[in-house]
Design a protein around this motif. Sequence first.
Motif, PDB file in Angstrom:
ATOM      1  N   THR A 149     -40.197 -56.100  38.010  1.00 28.75           N
ATOM      2  CA  THR A 149     -40.009 -56.689  39.338  1.00 28.75           C
ATOM      3  C   THR A 149     -38.653 -56.316  39.918  1.00 28.75           C
ATOM      4  N   ARG A 150     -37.947 -55.448  39.235  1.00 33.39           N
ATOM      5  CA  ARG A 150     -36.654 -54.937  39.676  1.00 33.39           C
ATOM      6  C   ARG A 150     -35.604 -56.027  39.883  1.00 33.39           C
ATOM      7  N   ARG A 153     -35.102 -63.399  45.035  1.00 28.84           N
ATOM      8  CA  ARG A 153     -34.841 -61.962  45.008  1.00 28.84           C
ATOM      9  C   ARG A 153     -36.123 -61.173  44.818  1.00 28.84           C
ATOM     10  N   VAL A 154     -37.044 -61.694  44.014  1.00 26.21           N
ATOM     11  CA  VAL A 154     -38.323 -61.000  43.832  1.00 26.21           C
ATOM     12  C   VAL A 154     -39.076 -60.933  45.160  1.00 26.21           C
ATOM     13  N   ILE A 155     -38.925 -61.995  45.957  1.00 26.80           N
ATOM     14  CA  ILE A 155     -39.589 -62.014  47.257  1.00 26.80           C
ATOM     15  C   ILE A 155     -38.934 -61.012  48.208  1.00 26.80           C
ATOM     16  N   GLY A 156     -37.646 -60.741  47.982  1.00 33.10           N
ATOM     17  CA  GLY A 156     -36.928 -59.816  48.857  1.00 33.10           C
ATOM     18  C   GLY A 156     -36.016 -60.526  49.850  1.00 33.10           C
ATOM     19  N   LEU A 183     -47.965 -63.397  49.363  1.00 29.41           N
ATOM     20  CA  LEU A 183     -47.899 -62.029  49.884  1.00 29.41           C
ATOM     21  C   LEU A 183     -49.128 -61.216  49.503  1.00 29.41           C
ATOM     22  N   GLN A 238     -45.297 -59.474  42.330  1.00 31.74           N
ATOM     23  CA  GLN A 238     -44.709 -60.807  42.320  1.00 31.74           C
ATOM     24  C   GLN A 238     -44.588 -61.335  40.906  1.00 31.74           C
ATOM     25  N   ARG A 265     -41.927 -55.208  47.087  1.00 30.17           N
ATOM     26  CA  ARG A 265     -41.767 -56.634  46.806  1.00 30.17           C
ATOM     27  C   ARG A 265     -43.013 -57.401  47.256  1.00 30.17           C
ATOM     28  N   MET A 288     -38.280 -52.997  49.366  1.00 30.40           N
ATOM     29  CA  MET A 288     -38.906 -54.085  50.142  1.00 30.40           C
ATOM     30  C   MET A 288     -40.434 -54.019  50.217  1.00 30.40           C
TER      31      MET A 288
END
Lengths: 354, 333
Positions: free
Chosen positions: A73-74, B231-234, A182, A106, A102, A99
């Motif tokens: 997930t970086r 942060r995972v969400i951005g 998302l 999740q 992302r 982005m």
Amino acid sequence: MSEHVQTSNGHTPLLEVTDLVKHFPVKSTGVVRRTIGQVQALDGVSFTLEKGQALGLVGESGCGKTTTGRVITRLYDPTSGSMKFEGTEIGQLSGRQMMPYRREIQLIFQDPYSSLNPRHTVGKIVGTPLEVHNIVPKKQMIPKVQELLEVVGLNPEHYNRYPSEFSGGQRQRIGIARALALRPKLIVADEPVSALDVSIQAQVINLLQDLQREFGIAFLFIAHDLAIVRHFCPEVAVMYLGKIVEIGSRDQIYNTPHHPYTQALLSASPDVKQAAIGGRRERIRLEGDVPSPINPPSGCRFRTRCWKAQDVCAEKEPPLYEVGGRNVACHFAEPLQVVQVPVVSEGATAVSPT
Amino acid sequence: MAMPLQEMVTSPDTDPIETPDAKQVAGRSPTQIALERLRHDKVAVVSAAIVVLFVALAILAPVITSLVGVELNAGDPSEDTDAFNFPVIGPPDNGFTWEAPLGLEPGTGDDLLAEWLYGARTSLEVASISTLLSTIIGVALGLVAGFSRGWLDRVISFVIDVFLSFPFLLGALAMAPILLNRFGGDPEALDKAQFFGIIFILTFFSWMGLARLIRGEVLSLREREFVQAARVIGVPTRTVLFKELLPNLIAPIVVSISLSVPAFVTAEAGLAYLGIGLTGRPSWGQTINQASGYFDEYALYLWAPVIGIMLLVIALNLLGDSVRDAFDPKTRR
Ligand SMILES: Nc1ncnc2c1ncn2[C@@H]1O[C@H](COP(=O)(O)OP(=O)(O)O)[C@@H](O)[C@H]1O
Ligand code: SF4
Ligand SMILES: [Mg+2]
């Protein structure tokens, strides 16, 4: 997408991880902080995940499961190795370049108490991903959040409550709704039920399974216990000290485990041990502690606790051999029935995952 | 820990808290809970009322003085004081008069009520502006240090240590003659310089405590999984800092403010008393300094500012205690 790499059978897997390495530097204390060592949390992990598929990642605490999830997930940058998502290398992408991914990848967290901001309402928590990625206009935010709450089995009227007003299981559902908001293609679930009461665990797993089927989401399902993963994942990888030691289908892993560590883990799992060790109720007790990932043993990392260890195990690191259809990193990989197992009586403690 | 998978139930979630009560649906934030607690705390309510009264008196100082019919610095020594420099109306020699409810200043004949009211104004202005500035600096540097960790953290932590080792009183003592030399010729400019100088000195020497506190909190908060989740969400870093972390720092910030305000009120008065604070405008500390020589003959002259400071500082401290209790997570529910 910059590059499309195709596998030999002509299609691109959803996630292809090759030789992933993550080392954490160990710094000395003091004014000049020198690096005095490396925690080798991940040391050459490879696997692929197809669209909508579920892969279980199992191992004792500290073996690098969370690190795997966080590199994918970086949240952590990989030290080396490659991570291809739908053919695109995402290991080196900058925050901005990352982005779009992302939205696709999740994470569900282990601890439902620390994974929700205590100062935000449920509506804010579940709405944040929608807001950050501009998924819905402001006016439709509340209905959309309520829809998500309903999907995960929560009362949609509770959107303006705070996390402290919910139980552990309900909090984990909030975390699931946030991950789902998302509509990702891949969810990494990092021990999503290990912090919950046993009675609630089944409900949450069933919810995840329903969601996986309904939305076709691929799961990397992390657990320290083979029993939980068995129900969920047709494919299972067993990790030990930063490496995958055995990876194969559910049947291969549970019915004919070939790696001594997998065999030990299975025998410690009351639910599945009977099948695994041919009906005998004895447990395999592993001697000693897990070695430090700063100074892992030479050759096979499991050798300090392995009852089959020979000289070659210290000299040569076993690669992943294909044995009996699965991949197993052991010089002496074979099913359990044919080996001599030191057995202990029923009451003794076996591998104790925390 | 394994679960009996065969017994997995497929029924919907049976977790508790299904409240049928529709009014209960809106939740309360930890801050709302703390404020609710404060409302039920009698000491907090009384001391808050006193603080509000002082603030009102300070803000309305011009209105009140004109209603009573008094004026700042309007004394005429030849008319308002006698041969011994004592006021010709009101205390200490004559009875109470509305013309000068707190009496006149010996020597100048200036009205003391006006001086007291504007003194309150000075005190609260200096204390609140200094608190605001030191809070902003402390929070900002603490957030940045805690979140960045690396070299920036080490630089900020070093600066904090340097500032902590610098003596506050020495700074104030050094500043007074510098300002006097620089702006001595122009009383208005000197007053402005002193006003901002004192705010500068108070701010300069007081942000470190909060910065350290915030840094420590951020160091532990940033490891909490909700920060990783953002942060995972951005969520951009700035939003993580201000929307995810800052709301969790309300308690230490409120605590710090509750300690700063009374400390600054005292410090302002103390510096004025020593003659290195404000000299160009009324200040309780200054009045106390001047009045202390007259205590035997004219006690009210001294009592008015002393009681003003004591009442305000006690009220602020008691309110601060209650606020700290109300925001203390250990006593929450
Ligand atoms: N941020 C970090 N810094 C240094 N070491 C870490 C960090 N995160 C994890 N580790 C170390 O890496 C190893 C693997 O940890 P982790 O991935 O959390 O294991 P698991 O999730 O399987 O319990 C552990 O030895 C742990 O101490
Ligand atoms: S390689 Fe050797 S030490 Fe490692 S698991 Fe196999 S037998 Fe045990
Ligand atoms: Mg973990």
